[in-house]
Design a protein around this motif. Sequence first.
Motif, short mmCIF file in Angstrom:
data_model
loop_
_atom_site.label_atom_id
_atom_site.label_comp_id
_atom_site.label_asym_id
_atom_site.label_seq_id
_atom_site.Cartn_x
_atom_site.Cartn_y
_atom_site.Cartn_z
N HIS A 45 -3.05 -5.55 5.85
CA HIS A 45 -1.96 -5.98 6.75
C HIS A 45 -0.65 -5.61 6.06
O HIS A 45 -0.35 -6.09 4.96
CB HIS A 45 -2.07 -7.50 6.97
N HIS A 47 3.53 -4.88 5.67
CA HIS A 47 4.98 -4.93 5.90
C HIS A 47 5.60 -3.91 4.95
O HIS A 47 5.04 -3.61 3.89
CB HIS A 47 5.57 -6.29 5.54
N SER A 80 2.07 -4.79 10.57
CA SER A 80 2.76 -5.99 11.08
C SER A 80 3.87 -5.53 12.02
O SER A 80 4.69 -4.70 11.66
CB SER A 80 3.39 -6.78 9.94
N ARG A 220 -7.91 -14.24 5.05
CA ARG A 220 -6.81 -13.39 4.62
C ARG A 220 -6.36 -13.87 3.25
O ARG A 220 -6.38 -15.07 2.96
CB ARG A 220 -5.67 -13.46 5.62
N GLU A 224 1.67 -12.20 0.52
CA GLU A 224 2.44 -12.56 1.71
C GLU A 224 2.31 -14.06 1.99
O GLU A 224 3.25 -14.68 2.48
CB GLU A 224 1.98 -11.76 2.93
ZN ZN Z 1 2.69 -10.36 8.08
#
Ligand code: ZN
Length: 288
Positions: A45, A47, A80, A220, A224
């Motif tokens: 995931h 960013h 994201s 997850r 983050e």
């Molecule tokens: Zn995120």
Amino acid sequence: MATIITVAPTGPIASKADNPSVPTQPDEIADAVAAAYAEGAAIAHLHFRDRADRPTADLDVARRTVALIKERCPILIQLSTGVGLDVPYEQRAALVELQPEMATLNPCSMSFGAGEFRNPPAGVEALARRMRELGIKPELEIYDSGHLDACLRLRDKALLEEPLQFSLVLGVAGGMAATAANLITMHSRLLVNSIWQVIAIGRENLPLTAIGLALGGNARAGLEDTLYLRKGELATGSSPLVRRVADLIIALDGHLATVPEARERIFTRHWNRSFERSTDKVLKDAIM
Ligand code: ZN
Ligand code: KMH
């Protein structure tokens, strides 16, 4: 069923000042993802940050980072579209034009810590429609109970396709609190064929992730969501957090989904199990 681990190495807020191991530049993010893949993560995931470490939806940065990850490992890529609180919605939504296999869809606007997370209804619908056109699997971010209903309305408009994939996000200031009771309530409301995981922010990260696994969810892990391995001990990266979750899954007699297993689970339709727990009785009757 195999359990999918998603690694989330970098978020929208924490910086190197909070934990020097937060990766911000493309090669750092790619190295962190490769290390997490080696520990059992099947989805990354992502960013991105600009050169000053500010959240960015810059397509070149995203493209470059994804290319570096693909050089290192075959992990599934999930972009994201939350990006960062100060990035305009249109820029965030444009990330799906890179055609990742997966991307997040945040269904509602909300307070987010001291900031505001803007997800206007028309923008969310347009993004859901575009993702469906491009064949990108949305991960639906549920920070409060009404967000689930917003997603079900999108499904009813045929903007989302089952099986729906959810993150139950607990512990964001502005969303639901990180409690077991909230998690169990939200879990009880999911469609039976949903793919889901817990995202537990901050100090409740480990216990709520463990409860999610015990309830049959995916997991997850990464900086983050928590900067600490345990109280007072900063994590030295996302891979120790992924390793700890992998150990939990194995301790619970589960096994880790490989990338092909994760892809199979996420991209295969299960129409015959496509009904809601209690309310879609008519559909259920029609199928059985
Ligand atoms: Zn995120
Ligand atoms: N940052 C998490 C609270 C997104 O990036 O679109 C939720 C999240 C959503 O990961």
